[in-house]
Design an enzyme around this catalytic site. Sequence first.
Site, mmCIF file in Angstrom:
data_model
loop_
_atom_site.group_PDB
_atom_site.id
_atom_site.type_symbol
_atom_site.label_atom_id
_atom_site.label_comp_id
_atom_site.label_asym_id
_atom_site.label_seq_id
_atom_site.Cartn_x
_atom_site.Cartn_y
_atom_site.Cartn_z
ATOM 1 N N CYS A 119 0.830 -1.215 0.000
ATOM 2 C CA CYS A 119 0.000 0.000 0.000
ATOM 3 C C CYS A 119 0.862 1.261 0.000
ATOM 4 C CB CYS A 119 -0.932 0.024 1.217
ATOM 5 S SG CYS A 119 -2.269 -1.166 1.100
ATOM 6 N N HIS A 120 1.775 1.336 0.964
ATOM 7 C CA HIS A 120 2.595 2.536 1.037
ATOM 8 C C HIS A 120 4.075 2.203 1.179
ATOM 9 C CE1 HIS A 120 -1.469 3.554 2.454
ATOM 10 N NE2 HIS A 120 -1.300 4.572 1.629
#
Lengths: 453, 187, 285
Positions: B151-152
């Site tokens: 995701c990040h």
Amino acid sequence: MSFAWAKQYEPKTPLMKWLDEKLPLPRLVYNAVGAGYPVPRNLNYMWNFGVLAGFCLLLQIVTGVVLAMHYAANAQVAFGTVEHIMRNVNYGWLLRYAHANGASFFFIVVYLHIFRGFFYSSYKAPREMIWLLGVVIFLLMMATAFMGYVLPWGQMSFWGAQVITGLFSAIPLVGEPLQVWLLGGYAPDNAALNRFFSLHFLLPFVIAGVVILHIWALHIPGSSNPTGVEVKQESDTVPFHPYYTAKDGFGLGVFLILFSVMVFFLPNALGHPDNYIEANPLSTPAHIVPEWYFWPFYAILRAFTGDLTIPFTGITLIPAKLLGVIAMFGAILLWFFLPWLDKSPVRSGHYRPLFRKFFWFGLIPAMIALFICGGAPAEEPYVIISQVATAYYFLHFLVILPIVSQIEVPKPLPFSITEAVLGKDKAPAESRAGSTDAGTPGALPEGSLQPAE
Amino acid sequence: MATDTAVTRDLESQEGVRRRDWIHIAALSTAGVGAASVLIPLISQMAPSADVLAASTTEVDVSAIQPGQAIKAVFRKQPLFVRRLTAKEIEEANAVDVSSLRDPQTLAERTKPGHEDLLVTMGVCTHLGCVPLGAAEGENKGEFGGYFCPCHGSHYDTAARIRKGPAPKNLMVPDYTFTSDTVIRVG
Amino acid sequence: MTIRLGGIIAGLAITAVLVLWSLLPGAYNLAFGPAPEQQPSYAFYEHGEGPEGGFSFDGPLGKWDMAQLQRGYQVYKEVCAACHSLKFVAFRNLKQLGYTDAEVDAEAATWTVPGIDPNTGEATTRPGEPTDYFPSPYPNAIAAAAANNNAVPPDLSLMAKARHDGSNYIYALLTGYGEPDPEKAKKVGFETPTGLYFNKHFPNVNIAMPPPLSIDGQVTYADGTKATIPQMAADVAAFLTWTAEPSLIERKQTGWFVLGFLLFATALAFLSYKQIWAGVKPRKG
């Protein structure tokens, strides 16, 4: 609107002044249910039920929104999610019992509110619009309550949905397709349950909207009162706050005590045991009845046992089922015409000797009989009693009321509310002097309103 | 004369009523307490219900996990990673200077004595709750050979400690015990 | 005027239709028609009472009798559970009956619940865990009907709320088996149909359930209570009251607290109301 002597809202702090300029909500509240609304000083406890009905609506919306967080409107699991609420959700049993009994108490309060209106002719000019909106609220309440009762998906839920939508099948030609359309199927199932849930969630907010109109319309002529004599002068009124907020606060306390007794000690007394049996499309309970608040109308529905035929020909003009449906809906819809059916120049039943007799010894016993018969099995003697009571019900509103209001001689009315409260001799002298043509309608002090014709 | 009751009322409020003000204050305060108590059921109904609280333990059989392999189990409706570390992975984890870590913890602190090769963590990235990659065969394990959150871009090492990226904490180690040599009970 | 005239006409019309086509034919039928047929079985129905002295949880001050609930659970497990499910109750709920966590774990493990083989994914069975719900003795309703002469044994979770006066009804039903008075039966031509059993407290007196509690001592109570039929019936009725409404006692206790508060608050509200109105509304005359 307001009477000339109504107190004016004066914002005290700079913040409230600023708010009053930008959004005068406090002013609205002040004028609606605050010190800025002058109310007749002689209201009795029967005038408590409007505020209580508003409280019930709030109670139902709050508990209902919360229950909807745990409920699932799917025929496979609906019954189980209700049990989940009862067993697993924190205070779920309290929330569900409050909602279920809240519906009953809402109807108790609204029935008392309506019958207050019948006795004191609150529907008369200039308050026809308040009455019409009230009837709309009642119809919406009935629809909401019916759909809410379907949601637990017990036996009574299921067969209630089947029977009530079955009423529409009585309509000639379009009836049966209409029932299928209402249910979204040939029997109540997911489609019906889901749409009932959706509408059960929506309608209370519609009711809240109509309630706002109802209160708005109320503030045009102001509240009625037990004498039926319109407000004429300042001494006839007191400000809503603190006088009636205090009285309504006490009334709310009494209401909550009775409500708590039901919720905590008799939570299922007003329900039906069969609704704790999961819906079974293959088996109808032996004795199906709607919720108690529909019993009078259910009795009217069932009173019509014979088809309307042309004697000796065997030709049926209207089948019994359709007659019953017409009568049941007609029984409520005729309330819309009450303001024009009742011709009496006097409002309050206290000053209408003949009307009062028919109210206490006709309408009330008939309603009680209909209530009992609606909850009883379709056996004798209940059928005949319900037929007699139904006949009286229609005669009362459609025949007796118009004729009695025409012929009866009302008792003399007090000159004013103040006089009714304080007695003639103690009434302020000015109030008599203020209007020399005392008792003559049409020549009233400025700020007061036209009495009934 | 029409205003006389209003006048009397004003006089009363100045003299007679004032000494009875406590009644109104008491009534209003009691009403306030009542209204506040109504909030208790309304608020607590949103907390986990009894069935959710009861379903908060999970048993996992770890006997079949080979070194270098990981399995995903479910604990409180969230993914649970159970990984059997290889000797090389243990060595890599122990070689790191703990004080240099963002969330300083040794491998030993994150495993049970006698079972240092079994790493049990939640499969929930401590940044914003995505499920990191690296538990299944062939997934991106990130720059440090542990887990990688797509995701990040948070990288976890072989002890599932945060090494790079936005996540503030190591992957959480839930409470668990060995009920036998091959079965753990989480929760 | 038109509205009133229309109202009078409509009112007279609907009354005429009701009286002439429904009321009078009905009254004629009632007076001269054949008497409505009564099922002969109605002659035997007797309204059932609860156990002597009532239940411990009766009334606004009632409390659970934990020992009785535990005995009732034993009766359910050893007798009722052969045919009846209890699907809304989980083993973890037994903790409310005074069992410890360990006892609940052990009790759950004595039950076999449906499971899934973690390796093959095939349906299998495993010992129960506290989070499991009581298993159904039959895989589905068709199997239940097939095994019971076409009558599906109902789930018992809510039985005590699904009948009028349910706790007493369960007790009465379990103690209501017997034989109809033979002379009376002969007179009205009543015979218990094959495959059904006579029970004077069942609404139509012919019940598909064979007498579940047939002899004293059918279960052996751990606490030494003598397991007479009325004792077992009362115990299981109490247990099923708990399964139907586990929050019963909590509810009543909360109720007393709430009522006390409301009485106090309402008394204050009344004083406040009277105070505000003092001087505004003198007595009449």
